[in-house]
Design an enzyme around this catalytic site. Sequence first.
Site, PDB file in Angstrom:
ATOM      1  N   LYS A 157       0.894  -1.170   0.000  1.00  0.00           N
ATOM      2  CA  LYS A 157       0.000   0.000   0.000  1.00  0.00           C
ATOM      3  C   LYS A 157       0.931   1.218   0.000  1.00  0.00           C
ATOM      4  O   LYS A 157       1.485   1.605   1.034  1.00  0.00           O
ATOM      5  CB  LYS A 157      -0.870  -0.026   1.267  1.00  0.00           C
ATOM      6  CG  LYS A 157      -2.199   0.695   1.161  1.00  0.00           C
ATOM      7  CD  LYS A 157      -2.120   2.154   0.843  1.00  0.00           C
ATOM      8  CE  LYS A 157      -1.739   2.982   2.047  1.00  0.00           C
ATOM      9  NZ  LYS A 157      -1.539   4.420   1.675  1.00  0.00           N
ATOM     10  N   GLU A 230       9.457   1.626  10.701  1.00  0.00           N
ATOM     11  CA  GLU A 230      10.525   2.575  10.346  1.00  0.00           C
ATOM     12  C   GLU A 230       9.892   3.957  10.418  1.00  0.00           C
ATOM     13  O   GLU A 230       9.149   4.346   9.508  1.00  0.00           O
ATOM     14  CB  GLU A 230      11.028   2.298   8.914  1.00  0.00           C
ATOM     15  CG  GLU A 230      11.720   0.970   8.726  1.00  0.00           C
ATOM     16  CD  GLU A 230      13.144   0.961   9.280  1.00  0.00           C
ATOM     17  OE1 GLU A 230      13.556   1.949   9.915  1.00  0.00           O
ATOM     18  OE2 GLU A 230      13.842  -0.046   9.082  1.00  0.00           O
ATOM     19  N   CYS A 264      14.046  10.880   5.945  1.00  0.00           N
ATOM     20  CA  CYS A 264      13.989  10.442   7.346  1.00  0.00           C
ATOM     21  C   CYS A 264      15.339  10.635   8.022  1.00  0.00           C
ATOM     22  O   CYS A 264      15.396  10.862   9.224  1.00  0.00           O
ATOM     23  CB  CYS A 264      13.529   8.997   7.425  1.00  0.00           C
ATOM     24  SG  CYS A 264      14.548   7.866   6.482  1.00  0.00           S
ATOM     25  N   GLU A 362       9.900  16.654  14.615  1.00  0.00           N
ATOM     26  CA  GLU A 362      10.384  16.441  13.246  1.00  0.00           C
ATOM     27  C   GLU A 362       9.834  17.556  12.349  1.00  0.00           C
ATOM     28  O   GLU A 362       8.620  17.781  12.299  1.00  0.00           O
ATOM     29  CB  GLU A 362       9.919  15.078  12.731  1.00  0.00           C
ATOM     30  CG  GLU A 362      10.540  14.745  11.390  1.00  0.00           C
ATOM     31  CD  GLU A 362      10.137  13.363  10.866  1.00  0.00           C
ATOM     32  OE1 GLU A 362      11.002  12.623  10.396  1.00  0.00           O
ATOM     33  OE2 GLU A 362       8.934  13.044  10.927  1.00  0.00           O
TER      34      GLU A 362
HETATM   35  P1  NAD Z   1       2.382   8.892   7.170  1.00  0.00           P
HETATM   36  O1  NAD Z   1       2.525   8.217   8.475  1.00  0.00           O
HETATM   37  O2  NAD Z   1       1.421   9.995   7.052  1.00  0.00           O
HETATM   38  O3  NAD Z   1       1.948   7.832   6.044  1.00  0.00           O
HETATM   39  C1  NAD Z   1       2.721   6.692   5.753  1.00  0.00           C
HETATM   40  C2  NAD Z   1       1.847   5.642   5.113  1.00  0.00           C
HETATM   41  O4  NAD Z   1       0.875   5.192   6.067  1.00  0.00           O
HETATM   42  C3  NAD Z   1       1.035   6.149   3.918  1.00  0.00           C
HETATM   43  O5  NAD Z   1       1.012   5.144   2.945  1.00  0.00           O
HETATM   44  C4  NAD Z   1      -0.353   6.363   4.507  1.00  0.00           C
HETATM   45  O6  NAD Z   1      -1.391   6.272   3.568  1.00  0.00           O
HETATM   46  C5  NAD Z   1      -0.421   5.221   5.500  1.00  0.00           C
HETATM   47  N1  NAD Z   1      -1.383   5.413   6.590  1.00  0.00           N
HETATM   48  C6  NAD Z   1      -1.851   6.569   7.116  1.00  0.00           C
HETATM   49  N2  NAD Z   1      -2.702   6.298   8.145  1.00  0.00           N
HETATM   50  C7  NAD Z   1      -2.765   4.957   8.266  1.00  0.00           C
HETATM   51  C8  NAD Z   1      -3.455   4.069   9.152  1.00  0.00           C
HETATM   52  N3  NAD Z   1      -4.253   4.519  10.119  1.00  0.00           N
HETATM   53  N4  NAD Z   1      -3.267   2.750   9.004  1.00  0.00           N
HETATM   54  C9  NAD Z   1      -2.449   2.274   8.054  1.00  0.00           C
HETATM   55  N5  NAD Z   1      -1.763   3.054   7.173  1.00  0.00           N
HETATM   56  C10 NAD Z   1      -1.923   4.387   7.282  1.00  0.00           C
HETATM   57  O7  NAD Z   1       3.844   9.335   6.727  1.00  0.00           O
HETATM   58  P2  NAD Z   1       4.279  10.140   5.420  1.00  0.00           P
HETATM   59  O8  NAD Z   1       3.887  11.573   5.576  1.00  0.00           O
HETATM   60  O9  NAD Z   1       3.838   9.403   4.205  1.00  0.00           O
HETATM   61  O10 NAD Z   1       5.871  10.001   5.504  1.00  0.00           O
HETATM   62  C11 NAD Z   1       6.681  10.877   6.214  1.00  0.00           C
HETATM   63  C12 NAD Z   1       7.125  10.240   7.519  1.00  0.00           C
HETATM   64  O11 NAD Z   1       7.770   9.003   7.257  1.00  0.00           O
HETATM   65  C13 NAD Z   1       8.157  11.070   8.250  1.00  0.00           C
HETATM   66  O12 NAD Z   1       7.863  11.068   9.618  1.00  0.00           O
HETATM   67  C14 NAD Z   1       9.458  10.354   7.986  1.00  0.00           C
HETATM   68  O13 NAD Z   1      10.465  10.552   8.948  1.00  0.00           O
HETATM   69  C15 NAD Z   1       8.997   8.939   7.957  1.00  0.00           C
HETATM   70  N6  NAD Z   1       9.956   8.103   7.229  1.00  0.00           N
HETATM   71  C16 NAD Z   1      10.701   7.217   7.925  1.00  0.00           C
HETATM   72  C17 NAD Z   1      11.647   6.447   7.265  1.00  0.00           C
HETATM   73  C18 NAD Z   1      12.503   5.445   7.988  1.00  0.00           C
HETATM   74  O14 NAD Z   1      13.115   4.637   7.315  1.00  0.00           O
HETATM   75  N7  NAD Z   1      12.589   5.455   9.301  1.00  0.00           N
HETATM   76  C19 NAD Z   1      11.787   6.576   5.875  1.00  0.00           C
HETATM   77  C20 NAD Z   1      10.994   7.499   5.211  1.00  0.00           C
HETATM   78  C21 NAD Z   1      10.064   8.246   5.882  1.00  0.00           C
END
Ligand code: NAD
Length: 511
Positions: A157, A230, A264, A362
């Site tokens: 997803k 992650e 990230c 962040e």
């Molecule tokens: P997000 O948490 O908003 O969304 C991530 C994913 O989760 C999306 O596909 C979203 O549709 C899905 N999602 C949202 N709500 C959900 C729920 N209730 N249940 C299941 N899935 C759900 O994050 P984002 O804005 O897409 O990404 C940015 C964040 O990701 C930042 O905090 C960044 O630091 C983090 N990030 C971490 C890493 C790592 O490797 N640690 C890598 C990249 C990004």
Amino acid sequence: MSVNPATGEVLREVECASDGDVLAAVGRARAAQVAWAELGIRRRIRVLHEFQAKLHSRKSEIADAIKLEAGKPAAEALVTEVLVVLDAARFLIDNAWRLLQDEPVPHGNLATKLKSGRLVREPHGVIGIISPWNYPFSIPATETLAALVAGNTVVLKPSELTPLVALELASLLHVAGVPEDVFQVVVGDGSAGAALVRSPIDKLVFTGSVATGKRIAAAAAERLLPVVLELGGKDPMLVLDDADVDVASSAAVWGAFVNAGQTCLSVERCYVHRSLCEKFLAACAEKAKKLRVGHGEDCETDIGPMIHERQLQIVEAHVEDARAHGARILAGGTRFPELGKNFFHPTLLADVTHDMRIMREETFGPVLPVMAFGSDDEAVNLANDSEYGLAASVWTRNRQRGERLARRIHAGIVMVNDVVSCFGISEAPHGGVKASGLGRTHGRFGLDEMVRLKYLDVDLTPAMKKVWWYGYGQSFRRQMEGFLDMQFARGLGARLRGALRAAGVVKRKQL
Ligand code: NAD
């Protein structure tokens, strides 16, 4: 709907998956998994080889697709996305066969010497992957390749903001020979992600924010679904008093502004020894002002747009809070409306403190906040004063000093004299501590997350009753005391006497 963040142009309408569609995809993945596992590791590696060749031949097209949907310059997409995936495939092609083999478990306890133990690595079954928009290709692809080579099927997803890149990944995998039901993409927002968490997957690999990660962990706990999380970071960069200011300032500028700060592993907090701080700030200001903000289309662009308005508002709020509490803005600090609505100037802040949001939450935008410190101990304390623990970096001309400090920092990854690049080292485990998450992706430990360990034990004397079975009594107790003395008593004499007492156990009457 997929939108170009630089222009607002609609790239394509994509149909969102309903709960029923997600369940059906997981059902198909389950049905396809047995045959995929039975194919064997060598043949799955051949499919990865094919995928690698296809990706290599389409590298520029894929980089362009990433540029259009995520906004980053195509050259950056080639290095931080396509290269990362080509190399992740190389790592698995070279190592997966060896790393997935059974492993002997020699026994030390004398009572179990006549048994042969082995570790067997089995696929979990169906792995659900939920991924973010900031690295829309490299994050889901590296996780998917590890899951597939281990014999799992995958339902991905992707972020609702970058579905087209995920569909490109699907097309590459399918052309390379991965059956359609072995790798599927379900497009949708958080509700499709939540449906995937509720569905009968066997493990979930989630990359995204801490807030969503916590929601997912709670839902997963309900059904004891194993998860890798992650999550976000607030990565500190420590510039010690013997660092090379020119090199460290270039690193800080790239580390804070790469992908418009939406990485990230971005440098989110920079601590510089007081003796270097003004010189370091001057170098960063000069370099930040030279960066070219623009559309990813333009080969001269260094920094593209941010992904959407919500993310810009967070950046603005953090910068405004810092300014209100006394921070100096040495570069940027505002939007760049001439280019479009999602652009923000690379921003350099001085005189920040840990009372400001910019040093605690962040930001995920092109902001480099710099704070001075007086001693190594103070720098380590500041670095560790955070709920996050993804990565960190230490800058020094003295490698031993850098390594010593690196060991004291609470983070999953610490680099000495580099930033961010660990994500591109396929052998290096990627993941954080504290609120930055659980588990690892990439390398040997990322592959381990994709298998269940089974301990397989074979008794080598099947015609013999085990001495510890029933037939208890006074003499058995003495024999066992002797057996324990034989193995653990201090002194050879006591051990020998124990052995003599234990010897009678073989003639004992048992049920
Ligand atoms: P997000 O948490 O908003 O969304 C991530 C994913 O989760 C999306 O596909 C979203 O549709 C899905 N999602 C949202 N709500 C959900 C729920 N209730 N249940 C299941 N899935 C759900 O994050 P984002 O804005 O897409 O990404 C940015 C964040 O990701 C930042 O905090 C960044 O630091 C983090 N990030 C971490 C890493 C790592 O490797 N640690 C890598 C990249 C990004």
